[in-house]
Design a protein around this motif. Structure first.
Motif, mmCIF file in Angstrom:
data_model
loop_
_atom_site.group_PDB
_atom_site.id
_atom_site.type_symbol
_atom_site.label_atom_id
_atom_site.label_comp_id
_atom_site.label_asym_id
_atom_site.label_seq_id
_atom_site.Cartn_x
_atom_site.Cartn_y
_atom_site.Cartn_z
ATOM 1 N N ALA A 35 0.832 -1.208 0.000
ATOM 2 C CA ALA A 35 0.000 0.000 0.000
ATOM 3 C C ALA A 35 0.862 1.251 0.000
ATOM 4 C CB ALA A 35 -0.942 -0.008 1.204
ATOM 5 N N LYS A 36 1.902 1.258 0.778
ATOM 6 C CA LYS A 36 2.777 2.432 0.860
ATOM 7 C C LYS A 36 3.566 2.629 -0.441
ATOM 8 C CE LYS A 36 4.773 3.103 4.977
ATOM 9 N NZ LYS A 36 5.424 2.812 6.282
ATOM 10 N N LYS A 37 3.957 1.544 -1.089
ATOM 11 C CA LYS A 37 4.613 1.669 -2.394
ATOM 12 C C LYS A 37 3.669 2.295 -3.421
ATOM 13 C CE LYS A 37 7.875 -2.184 -1.852
ATOM 14 N NZ LYS A 37 8.241 -3.540 -2.341
ATOM 15 N N LEU A 38 2.385 1.943 -3.348
ATOM 16 C CA LEU A 38 1.398 2.518 -4.268
ATOM 17 C C LEU A 38 1.138 3.984 -3.946
ATOM 18 C CD1 LEU A 38 -0.977 -0.562 -4.428
ATOM 19 C CD2 LEU A 38 0.298 0.407 -6.351
ATOM 20 N N ILE A 39 1.155 4.334 -2.673
ATOM 21 C CA ILE A 39 1.050 5.747 -2.285
ATOM 22 C C ILE A 39 2.254 6.519 -2.817
ATOM 23 C CG2 ILE A 39 1.062 7.347 -0.329
ATOM 24 C CD1 ILE A 39 -0.469 5.132 1.257
ATOM 25 N N LYS A 93 -4.251 3.889 10.289
ATOM 26 C CA LYS A 93 -3.530 4.942 11.015
ATOM 27 C C LYS A 93 -2.200 5.226 10.327
ATOM 28 C CE LYS A 93 -1.742 6.086 15.632
ATOM 29 N NZ LYS A 93 -1.555 5.586 17.029
ATOM 30 N N GLU A 94 -1.536 4.155 9.882
ATOM 31 C CA GLU A 94 -0.263 4.332 9.173
ATOM 32 C C GLU A 94 -0.489 4.939 7.787
ATOM 33 O OE1 GLU A 94 3.849 4.180 8.220
ATOM 34 O OE2 GLU A 94 2.652 4.431 10.036
ATOM 35 N N ILE A 95 -1.543 4.540 7.112
ATOM 36 C CA ILE A 95 -1.884 5.141 5.810
ATOM 37 C C ILE A 95 -2.129 6.637 5.981
ATOM 38 C CG2 ILE A 95 -3.738 5.285 4.088
ATOM 39 C CD1 ILE A 95 -3.910 2.178 4.335
ATOM 40 N N ASP A 96 -2.870 7.003 7.010
ATOM 41 C CA ASP A 96 -3.157 8.411 7.269
ATOM 42 C C ASP A 96 -1.871 9.188 7.518
ATOM 43 O OD1 ASP A 96 -5.101 10.566 7.819
ATOM 44 O OD2 ASP A 96 -4.362 10.424 9.873
ATOM 45 N N ARG A 97 -1.007 8.629 8.351
ATOM 46 C CA ARG A 97 0.270 9.294 8.647
ATOM 47 C C ARG A 97 1.123 9.410 7.395
ATOM 48 N NH1 ARG A 97 5.331 8.669 8.876
ATOM 49 N NH2 ARG A 97 5.183 6.532 8.083
ATOM 50 N N TYR A 98 1.182 8.323 6.623
ATOM 51 C CA TYR A 98 2.073 8.283 5.470
ATOM 52 C C TYR A 98 1.596 9.222 4.361
ATOM 53 C CZ TYR A 98 5.568 6.146 2.436
ATOM 54 O OH TYR A 98 6.666 5.915 1.628
ATOM 55 N N CYS A 99 0.292 9.298 4.156
ATOM 56 C CA CYS A 99 -0.238 10.206 3.125
ATOM 57 C C CYS A 99 0.019 11.666 3.499
ATOM 58 C CB CYS A 99 -1.728 9.960 2.908
ATOM 59 S SG CYS A 99 -2.087 8.447 1.977
ATOM 60 N N LYS A 100 -0.080 11.977 4.782
ATOM 61 C CA LYS A 100 0.247 13.333 5.221
ATOM 62 C C LYS A 100 1.719 13.628 4.978
ATOM 63 C CE LYS A 100 -3.459 13.652 8.650
ATOM 64 N NZ LYS A 100 -3.814 13.553 10.089
ATOM 65 N N GLU A 101 2.563 12.652 5.242
ATOM 66 C CA GLU A 101 4.002 12.826 4.995
ATOM 67 C C GLU A 101 4.277 13.053 3.513
ATOM 68 O OE1 GLU A 101 7.701 9.763 4.849
ATOM 69 O OE2 GLU A 101 6.664 9.857 6.783
ATOM 70 N N LYS A 102 3.543 12.360 2.655
ATOM 71 C CA LYS A 102 3.733 12.462 1.207
ATOM 72 C C LYS A 102 2.908 13.595 0.588
ATOM 73 C CE LYS A 102 6.629 9.104 0.795
ATOM 74 N NZ LYS A 102 7.992 9.301 0.247
ATOM 75 N N ASN A 103 2.138 14.293 1.406
ATOM 76 C CA ASN A 103 1.334 15.438 0.953
ATOM 77 C C ASN A 103 0.343 15.038 -0.148
ATOM 78 O OD1 ASN A 103 0.516 18.143 1.056
ATOM 79 N ND2 ASN A 103 1.899 18.724 -0.595
ATOM 80 N N VAL A 116 -18.273 3.443 7.180
ATOM 81 C CA VAL A 116 -18.303 4.901 7.135
ATOM 82 C C VAL A 116 -17.821 5.472 8.463
ATOM 83 C CG1 VAL A 116 -19.765 6.947 6.910
ATOM 84 C CG2 VAL A 116 -20.151 4.976 5.416
ATOM 85 N N ASP A 117 -18.322 4.925 9.569
ATOM 86 C CA ASP A 117 -17.896 5.386 10.888
ATOM 87 C C ASP A 117 -16.410 5.115 11.115
ATOM 88 O OD1 ASP A 117 -20.390 6.351 11.610
ATOM 89 O OD2 ASP A 117 -21.008 4.493 12.601
ATOM 90 N N PHE A 118 -15.945 3.973 10.642
ATOM 91 C CA PHE A 118 -14.534 3.627 10.807
ATOM 92 C C PHE A 118 -13.647 4.648 10.105
ATOM 93 C CE2 PHE A 118 -10.635 1.708 9.295
ATOM 94 C CZ PHE A 118 -10.137 1.070 10.416
ATOM 95 N N ILE A 119 -13.933 4.938 8.843
ATOM 96 C CA ILE A 119 -13.122 5.876 8.078
ATOM 97 C C ILE A 119 -13.289 7.298 8.613
ATOM 98 C CG2 ILE A 119 -12.812 6.942 5.798
ATOM 99 C CD1 ILE A 119 -11.579 4.171 6.005
ATOM 100 N N ASP A 120 -14.443 7.618 9.163
ATOM 101 C CA ASP A 120 -14.715 8.969 9.644
ATOM 102 C C ASP A 120 -13.754 9.396 10.751
ATOM 103 O OD1 ASP A 120 -16.501 11.310 9.405
ATOM 104 O OD2 ASP A 120 -17.041 10.835 11.481
ATOM 105 N N GLN A 121 -13.230 8.434 11.506
ATOM 106 C CA GLN A 121 -12.320 8.794 12.599
ATOM 107 C C GLN A 121 -11.006 9.384 12.082
ATOM 108 O OE1 GLN A 121 -10.982 5.246 14.883
ATOM 109 N NE2 GLN A 121 -11.554 4.046 13.065
ATOM 110 N N PHE A 122 -10.740 9.224 10.786
ATOM 111 C CA PHE A 122 -9.532 9.791 10.189
ATOM 112 C C PHE A 122 -9.814 11.109 9.466
ATOM 113 C CE2 PHE A 122 -8.892 5.165 10.381
ATOM 114 C CZ PHE A 122 -7.745 5.120 11.160
ATOM 115 N N ASN A 123 -11.031 11.609 9.584
ATOM 116 C CA ASN A 123 -11.421 12.903 9.006
ATOM 117 C C ASN A 123 -11.079 12.997 7.520
ATOM 118 O OD1 ASN A 123 -12.514 15.521 9.042
ATOM 119 N ND2 ASN A 123 -10.531 16.448 9.500
ATOM 120 N N PRO A 124 -11.650 12.119 6.700
ATOM 121 C CA PRO A 124 -11.346 12.151 5.261
ATOM 122 C C PRO A 124 -11.907 13.402 4.607
ATOM 123 C CG PRO A 124 -13.210 10.716 5.664
ATOM 124 C CD PRO A 124 -12.695 11.117 7.019
ATOM 125 N N PRO A 125 -11.337 13.832 3.477
ATOM 126 C CA PRO A 125 -11.819 15.047 2.814
ATOM 127 C C PRO A 125 -13.134 14.835 2.070
ATOM 128 C CG PRO A 125 -10.084 14.061 1.524
ATOM 129 C CD PRO A 125 -10.151 13.274 2.802
#
Length: 295
Positions: A35-39, A93-103, A116-125
């Protein structure tokens, strides 16, 4: 109705910038390293966002479906496969952190209310409604209640079904994606001419979610008025997985981004013009010259 939807501070609907979504989906095969390689790939190529898929397996699938024999690298039943493809809290949580790092922005298509509730805790755009969920009124209402922009895919849907989904969702902060839900899609079934029709019918930004082979269709979709495009990406189309064959590999993604960022330049302003660069050519090549053009 607005022709501009703000997603993570980016204006979707602005003809000068196509909002490009790299769909990772389940092409990570349950591996956070993949997943991180694809990001990394999406961010380096200049995509605006990556998208995942989230399901609560025991809600989306029946016990009978999950018990079906299905030998895969993740197990011997359909349930083994579906559970093996799902990331949990630590992975997201790691995807959220890593995407922020990669802007780069990230979000998901959620197939049930618990997801929906699960993803909502990460405040998606924003949230994506998959084509498979377009007729699920309860999910549409639940997702809309989160107050985020909605991206609605329309594969395997009639105009009447799309009309109803739009009635349920409303047109505020809504982007509708033309889509054909076969993987990969035959060229004859891409049907890009639907894009201007949807734009006229609904008066909201229209996107294109493609699953066909090649890049030309996606570039043409943007030229026809799709202000956002979405394509599955993969590290290698020969990798195991149901969506890999309908995905774009790294070289293809770089080519797509190079070309799609120039579509609005090629399209110009619609006014026929004699450019300054052409005037010396007029003097050189035309036997009969219009003096007005040379001023």
């Amino acid at each position: 109705m607005s022709n501009i939807v703000s997603i993570g501070g980016k204006a979707v609907g602005d003809a000068s910038h196509c909002f490009v979504i790299a769909e990772i989906g389940i092409n990570h095969n349950g591996c956070i390293k993949t997943a991180k390689k694809l990001i990394d790939l999406a961010a380096a190529a200049g995509c605006d966002a990556v998208k995942f898929q989230k399901r609560t397996v025991d809600i989306v699938y029946t016990p009978e479906e999950l018990a079906q024999p299905r030998v895969t690298p993740l197990g011997k039943t359909n349930g083994d496969l579906k559970r093996g493809l799902e990331f949990g809290y630590e992975e997201y949580k790691e995807i959220d952190r890593y995407c922020k790092e990669k802007n780069i922005l990230w979000f998901a298509s959620c197939w049930d209310e618990q997801s929906v509730d699960f993803i909502d805790q990460f405040n998606p755009p924003c949230y994506k409604i998959s084509s498979a969920s377009l007729t699920d009124d309860n999910l549409l209402k639940y997702t809309r209640a989160k107050g985020k922009p909605i991206l609605l895919s329309t594969g395997m849907s009639t105009i009447e079904e799309i009309d109803h989904a739009v009635e349920v969702l409303g047109t505020k902060d809504l982007i509708i994606y033309h889509c054909t839900s076969t993987y990969p899609t035959d060229n004859e079934e891409v049907n890009l001419s639907v894009i201007p029709y949807l734009k006229e019918r609904y008066g909201v930004p229209i996107g294109f979610s493609g699953h066909e082979r090649g890049l030309l269709s996606t570039i043409l979709a943007n030229a026809l008025g799709a202000c956002s495009v979405e394509r599955h990406i993969t590290l290698d189309r020969t990798m195991w997985g149901s969506d890999q064959a309908a995905s774009i590999e790294p070289v293809g993604l770089y080519k797509l981004m190079r070309d799609i960022r120039n579509v609005h330049v090629f399209m110009g302003n619609g006014q026929k013009t004699v450019y300054e660069s052409e005037k010396p050519i007029i003097k050189k090549l035309r036997r009969v010259k219009n003096e007005v053009c040379l001023k």
